[in-house]
Design a protein around this motif. Sequence first.
Motif, short mmCIF file in Angstrom:
data_model
loop_
_atom_site.label_atom_id
_atom_site.label_comp_id
_atom_site.label_asym_id
_atom_site.label_seq_id
_atom_site.Cartn_x
_atom_site.Cartn_y
_atom_site.Cartn_z
N THR A 59 0.67 -1.31 -0.14
CA THR A 59 -0.23 -0.27 -0.10
C THR A 59 0.33 1.26 0.22
N ALA A 60 1.82 0.94 0.79
CA ALA A 60 2.96 2.67 1.34
C ALA A 60 3.22 2.44 -0.59
N LEU A 61 3.67 1.82 -1.63
CA LEU A 61 4.56 2.20 -2.10
C LEU A 61 3.12 3.39 -3.52
N GLN A 62 2.33 3.15 -2.97
CA GLN A 62 1.50 4.05 -3.73
C GLN A 62 1.29 5.67 -3.52
N GLY A 63 1.65 5.67 -2.25
CA GLY A 63 1.51 7.19 -1.46
C GLY A 63 2.20 8.05 -1.38
N ASP A 64 2.15 9.18 -0.94
CA ASP A 64 3.28 10.80 -1.30
C ASP A 64 4.06 11.11 -0.04
N SER A 65 4.55 11.45 -0.28
CA SER A 65 5.46 12.11 1.51
C SER A 65 5.10 13.11 1.27
N PRO A 66 4.54 13.33 2.64
CA PRO A 66 4.38 15.02 2.92
C PRO A 66 5.22 16.04 3.24
N VAL A 67 6.26 15.32 3.57
CA VAL A 67 7.23 15.74 3.73
C VAL A 67 8.54 16.80 2.48
N LYS A 68 8.05 18.41 2.51
CA LYS A 68 8.41 18.84 1.22
C LYS A 68 10.05 18.78 0.69
N SER A 69 10.62 19.55 1.84
CA SER A 69 11.99 20.33 1.94
C SER A 69 13.24 19.24 2.29
N VAL A 84 3.57 18.94 8.82
CA VAL A 84 3.94 19.83 8.03
C VAL A 84 3.65 21.32 8.07
N GLY A 85 4.08 22.05 8.84
CA GLY A 85 4.03 23.58 9.34
C GLY A 85 3.97 23.58 11.18
N CYS A 86 3.94 22.67 11.59
CA CYS A 86 3.67 22.64 12.75
C CYS A 86 5.02 21.83 13.45
N TYR A 87 4.75 19.95 13.41
CA TYR A 87 5.50 19.50 14.43
C TYR A 87 6.13 18.52 13.69
N GLY A 88 6.79 17.33 13.84
CA GLY A 88 7.21 16.30 14.18
C GLY A 88 7.63 14.49 14.75
N ILE A 89 7.28 13.91 14.56
CA ILE A 89 8.30 12.82 15.27
C ILE A 89 8.99 11.53 14.96
N SER A 90 10.36 11.57 15.24
CA SER A 90 10.93 10.46 14.45
C SER A 90 11.64 9.79 15.37
N MET A 91 11.88 8.20 14.77
CA MET A 91 13.06 7.12 15.87
C MET A 91 14.16 7.04 15.29
N LEU A 92 15.34 6.77 15.58
CA LEU A 92 16.04 6.56 15.00
C LEU A 92 17.28 5.42 15.94
N ASN A 93 17.12 4.56 15.76
CA ASN A 93 17.55 3.25 16.24
C ASN A 93 19.26 3.34 16.44
N ILE A 94 19.46 3.34 17.86
CA ILE A 94 20.99 2.98 17.11
C ILE A 94 21.97 2.07 17.16
N THR A 95 22.70 1.63 16.58
CA THR A 95 23.10 0.89 15.99
C THR A 95 24.95 0.91 16.12
N PRO A 96 25.55 -0.27 16.54
CA PRO A 96 26.50 -0.42 17.31
C PRO A 96 27.58 0.26 16.40
N GLU A 97 27.58 0.59 14.82
CA GLU A 97 28.00 1.78 14.08
C GLU A 97 28.83 2.89 14.31
N MET A 98 26.56 3.78 14.81
CA MET A 98 26.98 4.45 15.62
C MET A 98 27.66 5.23 16.93
N ALA A 99 27.90 4.29 17.66
CA ALA A 99 28.81 4.33 18.57
C ALA A 99 29.88 4.19 18.70
N PHE A 100 30.91 5.32 19.73
CA PHE A 100 32.38 5.03 19.52
C PHE A 100 32.71 3.35 19.97
N ARG A 101 33.35 2.57 18.94
CA ARG A 101 33.39 1.65 19.86
C ARG A 101 34.11 1.48 21.48
N LYS A 102 34.67 2.59 22.09
CA LYS A 102 35.24 1.93 23.58
C LYS A 102 34.15 2.21 24.18
#
Lengths: 189, 189
Positions: A59-69, A84-102
């Motif tokens: 279904t998603a393949l048919q839709g359009d994104s609201p994000v313009k910028s 858009v023009g008001c607020y947004g919420i997102s989620m980021l999965n922190i993978t080991p590659e995004m972290a300091f190895r130490k």
Amino acid sequence: MARGTNGKSQRQKKLTKYLANNPLLKDEDLAGVLGVSIQTIRLDRSELNIPELRERMKTALQGDSPVKSLGSDELFGELLDIEVGCYGISMLNITPEMAFRKNLVARGHHLFAQANSLAIAIIDAEIALTGSARVQFKQPVKAGDKVVARADITGYNDNRYKVEVKSTVLDQTVLESAFTVFVLHKEDN
Amino acid sequence: MARGTNGKSQRQKKLTKYLANNPLLKDEDLAGVLGVSIQTIRLDRSELNIPELRERMKTALQGDSPVKSLGSDELFGELLDIEVGCYGISMLNITPEMAFRKNLVARGHHLFAQANSLAIAIIDAEIALTGSARVQFKQPVKAGDKVVARADITGYNDNRYKVEVKSTVLDQTVLESAFTVFVLHKEDN
């Protein structure tokens, strides 16, 4: 996390909204963001008659994104909710590659990128560029964490927007940031 | 850029220093950073008896990195010069993938990552984490630009460092940033 019937109804409302905005979210991601088990998410989806990921993708393949910028793949993290023009919420999965190895602490620029790209995404203009930013890292984020960021437009003046972003891991604030975003040639485009 | 004999002597000093700190810099990168042609860099290297990249790579494999707080591949950009506990200089090649597709302007978080990782790299401690940052984007940076960042420790207090970073493209300031960096468990490690 709120518990009981109220908590459930609240959670199902969020779940419905998040999936409406981003049908490609995995059950695992939703479980992390909403602070419940994957099994609970599956039960919720079943009660709400929300099909599984594979069906949603079609279904998603048919839709359009609201994000313009931004291009749809230029957001750093998964979009959960946006007006858009008001607020947004997102989620980021922190993978080991995004972290300091130490110490497996997430590197600051990934959290910055999530907040910054979300701040740009909610601007209702074709071209939006960051002018300045203030960021405060409140708690270290570890590999495996799911960071939920919420951006709100808190001011507007001529071609300049003020956007405030709060990033959390399970209700604990990990980053507070504020961006000044400039809209370029709004009239010309 | 300074010209004439003085400019040449200055340039050759920088070239020697940059290559001493990072023997893997390409002639092309050096040309971009120093604002001269690749041919000039080759002549400089020849006058200074600095071998070509392939030879330098062999020698480099034996050396140790001066940076303590980061893995050698965790710096965002190429290290040009560093005095741990004092200052550092790095160069970032802006590739098309780092830019918005719409206008080829570099995305803010890449410049942030260069400045932030350099600020961490110059701290003389095993574990250093960013506490807060203020950044001001002065000029849009385009794909193809080479951004040179210089970070200086400007203050120290207990376990907290203040680091200021200036990022430039051919002498034009593109980003000014200031970081508060915390050193964790300095005594314990």
